[in-house]
Design a protein around this motif. Structure first.
Motif, PDB file in Angstrom:
ATOM      1  N   THR A 123       0.823  -1.208   0.000  1.00  0.00           N
ATOM      2  CA  THR A 123       0.000   0.000   0.000  1.00  0.00           C
ATOM      3  C   THR A 123       0.857   1.256   0.000  1.00  0.00           C
ATOM      4  O   THR A 123       0.639   2.171  -0.806  1.00  0.00           O
ATOM      5  CB  THR A 123      -0.934   0.008   1.226  1.00  0.00           C
ATOM      6  OG1 THR A 123      -1.785  -1.142   1.202  1.00  0.00           O
ATOM      7  CG2 THR A 123      -1.806   1.264   1.227  1.00  0.00           C
ATOM      8  N   LEU A 124       1.847   1.300   0.898  1.00  0.00           N
ATOM      9  CA  LEU A 124       2.617   2.531   1.092  1.00  0.00           C
ATOM     10  C   LEU A 124       3.673   2.771   0.018  1.00  0.00           C
ATOM     11  O   LEU A 124       3.931   3.919  -0.359  1.00  0.00           O
ATOM     12  CB  LEU A 124       3.292   2.513   2.459  1.00  0.00           C
ATOM     13  CG  LEU A 124       2.358   2.428   3.671  1.00  0.00           C
ATOM     14  CD1 LEU A 124       3.158   2.458   4.950  1.00  0.00           C
ATOM     15  CD2 LEU A 124       1.349   3.561   3.644  1.00  0.00           C
ATOM     16  N   ARG A 125       4.299   1.718  -0.457  1.00  0.00           N
ATOM     17  CA  ARG A 125       5.408   1.889  -1.386  1.00  0.00           C
ATOM     18  C   ARG A 125       5.009   1.703  -2.848  1.00  0.00           C
ATOM     19  O   ARG A 125       5.631   2.265  -3.745  1.00  0.00           O
ATOM     20  CB  ARG A 125       6.536   0.910  -1.028  1.00  0.00           C
ATOM     21  CG  ARG A 125       7.262   1.294   0.250  1.00  0.00           C
ATOM     22  CD  ARG A 125       8.040   2.593   0.044  1.00  0.00           C
ATOM     23  NE  ARG A 125       8.767   2.986   1.242  1.00  0.00           N
ATOM     24  CZ  ARG A 125       8.327   3.856   2.142  1.00  0.00           C
ATOM     25  NH1 ARG A 125       7.126   4.407   1.976  1.00  0.00           N
ATOM     26  NH2 ARG A 125       9.036   4.169   3.200  1.00  0.00           N
ATOM     27  N   ARG A 126       3.992   0.912  -3.104  1.00  0.00           N
ATOM     28  CA  ARG A 126       3.611   0.653  -4.495  1.00  0.00           C
ATOM     29  C   ARG A 126       2.368   1.438  -4.913  1.00  0.00           C
ATOM     30  O   ARG A 126       2.326   1.998  -6.010  1.00  0.00           O
ATOM     31  CB  ARG A 126       3.401  -0.848  -4.706  1.00  0.00           C
ATOM     32  CG  ARG A 126       3.115  -1.231  -6.147  1.00  0.00           C
ATOM     33  CD  ARG A 126       3.287  -2.720  -6.352  1.00  0.00           C
ATOM     34  NE  ARG A 126       4.678  -3.139  -6.212  1.00  0.00           N
ATOM     35  CZ  ARG A 126       5.079  -4.402  -6.202  1.00  0.00           C
ATOM     36  NH1 ARG A 126       4.190  -5.377  -6.302  1.00  0.00           N
ATOM     37  NH2 ARG A 126       6.352  -4.702  -6.070  1.00  0.00           N
ATOM     38  N   GLN A 127       1.349   1.469  -4.062  1.00  0.00           N
ATOM     39  CA  GLN A 127       0.084   2.083  -4.445  1.00  0.00           C
ATOM     40  C   GLN A 127      -0.001   3.564  -4.109  1.00  0.00           C
ATOM     41  O   GLN A 127      -0.382   4.372  -4.954  1.00  0.00           O
ATOM     42  CB  GLN A 127      -1.074   1.318  -3.772  1.00  0.00           C
ATOM     43  CG  GLN A 127      -1.218  -0.127  -4.205  1.00  0.00           C
ATOM     44  CD  GLN A 127      -1.618  -0.265  -5.657  1.00  0.00           C
ATOM     45  OE1 GLN A 127      -2.409   0.533  -6.171  1.00  0.00           O
ATOM     46  NE2 GLN A 127      -1.094  -1.279  -6.334  1.00  0.00           N
ATOM     47  N   TRP A 128       0.341   3.935  -2.894  1.00  0.00           N
ATOM     48  CA  TRP A 128       0.148   5.313  -2.463  1.00  0.00           C
ATOM     49  C   TRP A 128       0.901   6.332  -3.332  1.00  0.00           C
ATOM     50  O   TRP A 128       0.321   7.374  -3.685  1.00  0.00           O
ATOM     51  CB  TRP A 128       0.506   5.461  -0.990  1.00  0.00           C
ATOM     52  CG  TRP A 128       0.590   6.885  -0.527  1.00  0.00           C
ATOM     53  CD1 TRP A 128       1.642   7.522   0.056  1.00  0.00           C
ATOM     54  CD2 TRP A 128      -0.442   7.886  -0.628  1.00  0.00           C
ATOM     55  NE1 TRP A 128       1.351   8.833   0.317  1.00  0.00           N
ATOM     56  CE2 TRP A 128       0.072   9.089  -0.096  1.00  0.00           C
ATOM     57  CE3 TRP A 128      -1.741   7.889  -1.140  1.00  0.00           C
ATOM     58  CZ2 TRP A 128      -0.658  10.261  -0.041  1.00  0.00           C
ATOM     59  CZ3 TRP A 128      -2.478   9.071  -1.094  1.00  0.00           C
ATOM     60  CH2 TRP A 128      -1.938  10.223  -0.549  1.00  0.00           C
ATOM     61  N   GLU A 130       1.531   6.363  -6.506  1.00  0.00           N
ATOM     62  CA  GLU A 130       0.796   6.575  -7.757  1.00  0.00           C
ATOM     63  C   GLU A 130      -0.534   7.273  -7.504  1.00  0.00           C
ATOM     64  O   GLU A 130      -0.954   8.132  -8.288  1.00  0.00           O
ATOM     65  CB  GLU A 130       0.566   5.231  -8.450  1.00  0.00           C
ATOM     66  CG  GLU A 130       1.851   4.534  -8.900  1.00  0.00           C
ATOM     67  CD  GLU A 130       1.563   3.237  -9.636  1.00  0.00           C
ATOM     68  OE1 GLU A 130       0.366   2.916  -9.809  1.00  0.00           O
ATOM     69  OE2 GLU A 130       2.521   2.564 -10.038  1.00  0.00           O
ATOM     70  N   ILE A 131      -1.205   6.903  -6.422  1.00  0.00           N
ATOM     71  CA  ILE A 131      -2.472   7.553  -6.069  1.00  0.00           C
ATOM     72  C   ILE A 131      -2.237   9.034  -5.795  1.00  0.00           C
ATOM     73  O   ILE A 131      -2.996   9.897  -6.253  1.00  0.00           O
ATOM     74  CB  ILE A 131      -3.100   6.855  -4.841  1.00  0.00           C
ATOM     75  CG1 ILE A 131      -3.498   5.422  -5.190  1.00  0.00           C
ATOM     76  CG2 ILE A 131      -4.304   7.642  -4.324  1.00  0.00           C
ATOM     77  CD1 ILE A 131      -3.809   4.564  -3.984  1.00  0.00           C
TER      78      ILE A 131
END
Length: 230
Positions: A123-128, A130-131
């Motif tokens: 969540t923190l390193r891959r998704q957030w 980009e979001i």
């Protein structure tokens, strides 16, 4: 892109995600048929996609909750199915359900080796990151929210979908502002999380209309569509 920034009190649906238990939507997946859109699961993904469609179109969503079988109801149900992005989206929910909250690792000759990334790191390193880029450009982001730890495909319906439209960031702390169909046109709905030590389990505190914890979230595949005419 519309000039007016998305705000739950302006661009969300006036009615909440509460629907009759029938008809359920049965989606065929590689894990077997999965029921979504029933009384337990609601139509959250369809309402998120539909609200975002109306925002992209520069029009206000209807205030009145549609009756089953109406054009708006059928549109929300169709957008619900599309929000699951079968089969890849369903498999992503399922994979995240089966992962640990923090990284799994072991030590070899005094060196820590990561064997499996947890939801915190993903969540923190891959998704957030980009979001955050989209939010910085004023583009709301549809999110899949993982709420359960399970290897049972029948529990896929326990997960949730919301729409992120803004955030506040301080030192190693983020407050994400979201439109949650379970809470309607409320601007105080948030998901909060720290960004330090992403390899460890963490609490994603929230004010969503859920009785489950938030384990992590990812952006879903969204393509704008034209909403139905009033």
């Amino acid at each position: 892109m519309p000039v007016e920034p998305f705000l739950a009190s302006r661009h969300g649906f006036a009615f909440r995600n509460s629907w009759p238990s029938q008809p359920a939507v049965v989606v065929p997946t590689p894990l077997g048929p999965v029921e979504i859109g029933n009384a337990r699961g609601g139509l959250c993904g369809g309402m998120v996609f539909a609200a975002l469609d109306y925002w992209h179109a520069g029009t206000q969503p209807p205030d009145d909750q549609p009756a089953a079988g109406s054009a708006l109801y059928r549109y929300i149900v169709r957008r619900l199915v599309e929000s699951w992005h079968v089969p890849a989206g369903v498999l992503q929910y399922y994979r995240w359900m089966t992962l640990p909250d923090g990284d799994r690792s072991f030590e070899v000759l005094g060196r820590r080796i990561v064997s499996e990334r947890g939801l915190s790191w993903l969540t923190l390193r891959r998704q957030w990151p980009e979001i955050r880029v989209d939010l910085d450009h004023g583009v709301p982001v549809a999110l899949g929210v993982v709420t359960t730890a399970s290897s049972n495909p029948k529990d896929l319906g326990l997960n949730h979908q919301v729409l992120a439209y803004g955030y506040e960031e301080s030192v190693q702390q983020v407050v994400l502002h979201v439109y949650d169909p379970n809470r309607g046109r409320r601007d105080d709905t948030t998901i909060s999380f720290g960004t330090a030590s992403p390899t460890r389990p963490r609490a994603f505190t929230h004010t969503l209309g859920l009785s489950h914890p938030v384990r992590g979230f990812f952006r879903t595949v969204y393509v704008p569509e034209s909403p139905p005419s009033p």
